[in-house]
Design a protein around this motif. Structure first.
Motif, PDB file in Angstrom:
ATOM      1  N   GLN A 147      33.476  50.690  48.905  1.00  0.00           N
ATOM      2  CA  GLN A 147      34.638  51.144  48.150  1.00  0.00           C
ATOM      3  C   GLN A 147      35.956  50.630  48.686  1.00  0.00           C
ATOM      4  O   GLN A 147      36.865  50.339  47.922  1.00  0.00           O
ATOM      5  N   ALA A 148      36.043  50.526  50.007  1.00  0.00           N
ATOM      6  CA  ALA A 148      37.328  50.143  50.567  1.00  0.00           C
ATOM      7  C   ALA A 148      37.625  48.674  50.315  1.00  0.00           C
ATOM      8  O   ALA A 148      38.737  48.229  50.516  1.00  0.00           O
ATOM      9  N   GLN A 149      36.649  47.913  49.876  1.00  0.00           N
ATOM     10  CA  GLN A 149      36.868  46.481  49.912  1.00  0.00           C
ATOM     11  C   GLN A 149      36.922  45.813  48.537  1.00  0.00           C
ATOM     12  O   GLN A 149      36.632  44.635  48.419  1.00  0.00           O
ATOM     13  N   TYR A 150      37.263  46.551  47.516  1.00  0.00           N
ATOM     14  CA  TYR A 150      37.393  45.917  46.209  1.00  0.00           C
ATOM     15  C   TYR A 150      38.872  45.628  45.956  1.00  0.00           C
ATOM     16  O   TYR A 150      39.686  46.545  45.928  1.00  0.00           O
ATOM     17  N   VAL A 151      39.219  44.361  45.801  1.00  0.00           N
ATOM     18  CA  VAL A 151      40.561  43.980  45.371  1.00  0.00           C
ATOM     19  C   VAL A 151      40.405  43.079  44.151  1.00  0.00           C
ATOM     20  O   VAL A 151      39.857  41.982  44.248  1.00  0.00           O
ATOM     21  N   GLY A 152      40.852  43.571  43.018  1.00  0.00           N
ATOM     22  CA  GLY A 152      40.786  42.788  41.786  1.00  0.00           C
ATOM     23  C   GLY A 152      42.174  42.298  41.417  1.00  0.00           C
ATOM     24  O   GLY A 152      43.165  42.654  42.058  1.00  0.00           O
ATOM     25  N   ARG A 193      36.868  52.128  42.309  1.00  0.00           N
ATOM     26  CA  ARG A 193      37.931  52.641  43.190  1.00  0.00           C
ATOM     27  C   ARG A 193      38.612  51.536  43.971  1.00  0.00           C
ATOM     28  O   ARG A 193      38.963  51.690  45.144  1.00  0.00           O
ATOM     29  N   GLY A 194      38.775  50.411  43.318  1.00  0.00           N
ATOM     30  CA  GLY A 194      39.403  49.277  43.984  1.00  0.00           C
ATOM     31  C   GLY A 194      40.892  49.192  43.690  1.00  0.00           C
ATOM     32  O   GLY A 194      41.446  49.958  42.896  1.00  0.00           O
ATOM     33  N   GLN A 195      41.519  48.242  44.358  1.00  0.00           N
ATOM     34  CA  GLN A 195      42.924  47.939  44.038  1.00  0.00           C
ATOM     35  C   GLN A 195      42.954  46.934  42.892  1.00  0.00           C
ATOM     36  O   GLN A 195      42.017  46.163  42.720  1.00  0.00           O
ATOM     37  N   TRP A 196      44.077  46.925  42.199  1.00  0.00           N
ATOM     38  CA  TRP A 196      44.249  45.958  41.103  1.00  0.00           C
ATOM     39  C   TRP A 196      45.635  45.334  41.232  1.00  0.00           C
ATOM     40  O   TRP A 196      46.640  46.055  41.249  1.00  0.00           O
ATOM     41  N   LEU A 197      45.662  44.026  41.382  1.00  0.00           N
ATOM     42  CA  LEU A 197      46.923  43.318  41.609  1.00  0.00           C
ATOM     43  C   LEU A 197      47.281  42.485  40.382  1.00  0.00           C
ATOM     44  O   LEU A 197      46.403  42.114  39.592  1.00  0.00           O
ATOM     45  N   HIS A 201      49.936  51.277  30.134  1.00  0.00           N
ATOM     46  CA  HIS A 201      49.575  52.074  31.329  1.00  0.00           C
ATOM     47  C   HIS A 201      48.642  51.327  32.266  1.00  0.00           C
ATOM     48  O   HIS A 201      47.847  51.936  32.972  1.00  0.00           O
ATOM     49  N   LEU A 202      48.733  49.999  32.253  1.00  0.00           N
ATOM     50  CA  LEU A 202      47.960  49.205  33.207  1.00  0.00           C
ATOM     51  C   LEU A 202      48.866  48.979  34.418  1.00  0.00           C
ATOM     52  O   LEU A 202      49.549  47.968  34.525  1.00  0.00           O
ATOM     53  N   PHE A 203      48.912  49.966  35.285  1.00  0.00           N
ATOM     54  CA  PHE A 203      49.813  49.939  36.434  1.00  0.00           C
ATOM     55  C   PHE A 203      49.108  49.291  37.620  1.00  0.00           C
ATOM     56  O   PHE A 203      47.975  49.635  37.950  1.00  0.00           O
ATOM     57  N   TRP A 204      49.813  48.359  38.265  1.00  0.00           N
ATOM     58  CA  TRP A 204      49.210  47.578  39.348  1.00  0.00           C
ATOM     59  C   TRP A 204      49.603  48.149  40.702  1.00  0.00           C
ATOM     60  O   TRP A 204      50.542  48.927  40.828  1.00  0.00           O
ATOM     61  N   ASP A 205      48.870  47.718  41.722  1.00  0.00           N
ATOM     62  CA  ASP A 205      49.175  48.094  43.101  1.00  0.00           C
ATOM     63  C   ASP A 205      50.027  46.989  43.706  1.00  0.00           C
ATOM     64  O   ASP A 205      49.944  45.838  43.289  1.00  0.00           O
ATOM     65  N   ASP A 206      50.767  47.317  44.729  1.00  0.00           N
ATOM     66  CA  ASP A 206      51.587  46.333  45.456  1.00  0.00           C
ATOM     67  C   ASP A 206      52.593  45.629  44.548  1.00  0.00           C
ATOM     68  O   ASP A 206      52.712  45.943  43.382  1.00  0.00           O
ATOM     69  N   GLU A 207      53.264  44.658  45.148  1.00  0.00           N
ATOM     70  CA  GLU A 207      54.257  43.934  44.359  1.00  0.00           C
ATOM     71  C   GLU A 207      53.599  42.798  43.599  1.00  0.00           C
ATOM     72  O   GLU A 207      52.621  42.225  44.065  1.00  0.00           O
ATOM     73  N   VAL A 208      54.196  42.460  42.473  1.00  0.00           N
ATOM     74  CA  VAL A 208      53.705  41.320  41.704  1.00  0.00           C
ATOM     75  C   VAL A 208      53.950  40.051  42.525  1.00  0.00           C
ATOM     76  O   VAL A 208      55.033  39.875  43.089  1.00  0.00           O
ATOM     77  N   LEU A 209      52.947  39.203  42.619  1.00  0.00           N
ATOM     78  CA  LEU A 209      53.127  37.932  43.324  1.00  0.00           C
ATOM     79  C   LEU A 209      53.479  36.846  42.308  1.00  0.00           C
ATOM     80  O   LEU A 209      52.832  36.728  41.271  1.00  0.00           O
ATOM     81  N   LEU A 210      54.515  36.084  42.609  1.00  0.00           N
ATOM     82  CA  LEU A 210      54.920  34.987  41.715  1.00  0.00           C
ATOM     83  C   LEU A 210      54.506  33.668  42.364  1.00  0.00           C
ATOM     84  O   LEU A 210      54.895  33.387  43.494  1.00  0.00           O
ATOM     85  N   GLN A 213      45.868  37.056  48.832  1.00  0.00           N
ATOM     86  CA  GLN A 213      45.915  38.452  48.378  1.00  0.00           C
ATOM     87  C   GLN A 213      44.641  39.232  48.707  1.00  0.00           C
ATOM     88  O   GLN A 213      44.533  40.406  48.360  1.00  0.00           O
ATOM     89  N   GLY A 214      43.697  38.593  49.359  1.00  0.00           N
ATOM     90  CA  GLY A 214      42.458  39.283  49.737  1.00  0.00           C
ATOM     91  C   GLY A 214      41.620  39.692  48.542  1.00  0.00           C
ATOM     92  O   GLY A 214      40.927  40.713  48.583  1.00  0.00           O
ATOM     93  N   VAL A 215      41.676  38.897  47.477  1.00  0.00           N
ATOM     94  CA  VAL A 215      40.935  39.247  46.262  1.00  0.00           C
ATOM     95  C   VAL A 215      39.428  39.141  46.528  1.00  0.00           C
ATOM     96  O   VAL A 215      38.960  38.148  47.079  1.00  0.00           O
TER      97      VAL A 215
END
Ligand code: GLU
Length: 306
Positions: free
Chosen positions: A9-14, A43-47, A74-83, A196-198
């Motif tokens: 669970q701790a290691q999902y970054v999408g 239960r992952g993060q979504w960037l 309502h598709l709210f992301w985690d962290d800052e948007v990367l450009l 980003q550790g995706v």
């Protein structure tokens, strides 16, 4: 929800990585939603990363419109948007690293030189001496014979949604930096997914034939490749991928609950009838709870907007 065997669970970054060539349309909403719901289900993060690498193709205001549209849904992301436009130094550093390892070579070929080839680059410039004229930079692979130092691109991979996938043709010695000085999508996407550790890339089937080449580059950069899962692409009546060039209409933000229901329907996760009047938040919550990768269709299709 128990994650699939390969996910702790701790290691999902999408992530969702739109190019700001225009506002989001139904097809891009499907991609955003699938990557979001899959990440949240496990239960992952979504960037979110804006792939603004190609200024001539960019539409003024599109980045802002895309982010506003994600929020309206309502598709709210985690962290800052990367450009990606802010990452040019990072791409230059990685390119230099590959170059020092002898894995990059200049290519002077023009479009005209290559008209008679379709398929991977035939390697014409592999052994040409350096010349002081505009050139692209290519990654050395050994899809062609007679190269030391190079490794072959494996054409098959295991897709999270489709199972074993064999790509009819890999990209061969693909371009990392274009002759016009811009970094190539295939390169930047990998450098940034590493940065980003995706761990999980859920995206449209239109990109599936790039995946083996991208996996190859992760490995060359000594990074663990993410899991890839490819979802069907929404088509127009002429069976073309919905896109701005083919006249796809921008999403209307004040219909976002309807848009979400239609996109879930496309992904074969139609919310039950009592959700007709539900809010975005309720619809997303339902989707996150009921998400089942096995139900996602495997074929591109014309959506039935209901
Ligand atoms: N920026 C790419 C596109 O909009 C997507 C990149 C990706 O998901 O890997 O088509």
């Amino acid at each position: 929800v128990a994650p699939p065997a390969n996910v702790s669970q701790a290691q999902y970054v999408g992530r969702f990585a739109p190019s700001p060539t225009g506002p989001l349309h139904f097809g891009s909403l499907v991609a955003a939603l699938a990557s979001y719901v899959d990440a949240r289900h496990y239960r992952g993060q979504w960037l979110v990363r804006i792939e603004d690498l190609d200024p001539p193709r960019e539409q003024v205001g599109a980045s802002k419109a895309i982010l506003g549209c994600l929020e309206a849904h309502h598709l709210f992301w985690d962290d800052e948007v990367l450009l990606q436009s802010q990452r040019l130094d990072a791409y230059a550093d990685k390119l230099e690293e590959l170059r020092l390892r002898g894995l990059v070579y200049p290519c002077y070929c023009t479009r005209k030189d290559l008209v008679d080839f379709n398929g991977p680059y035939p390697g014409i410039c592999r052994h040409r001496p350096f010349r002081d004229k505009p050139h692209a930079l290519r990654l050395l692979t050994s899809d062609l014979p007679s190269t030391e130092n190079a490794l072959p691109i494996r054409a098959s991979f295991s897709d999270e949604l489709l199972g074993h996938y064999h790509c009819p043709q890999t990209l061969g010695d693909f371009i990392l930096k274009r002759k016009d000085g811009l970094f190539a999508y295939q390169f930047a996407v990998v450098v940034d997914d590493i940065f980003q550790g995706v761990t999980h890339v859920i995206r449209g089937m239109d990109l599936i034939d790039s995946t083996p080449s991208q996996i190859f580059l992760f490995e060359r950069l000594s990074a663990r490749s993410p899991y890839f899962g490819h979802i069907p692409v929404a088509l127009n009546d002429q069976q073309q991928k919905l896109s701005k060039q083919h006249g796809a209409l921008p999403l209307i933000s004040n219909r976002s609950a309807d848009n979400l229901r239609a996109a879930l329907h496309f992904l074969n996760h139609p919310p039950p009838p009592e959700f007709t009047k539900a809010t975005q938040k309720e619809i997303l919550q339902w989707a996150i709870e009921h998400w089942d990768r096995k139900k996602i269709p495997r074929e591109n299709a014309i959506p039935d907007y209901r």
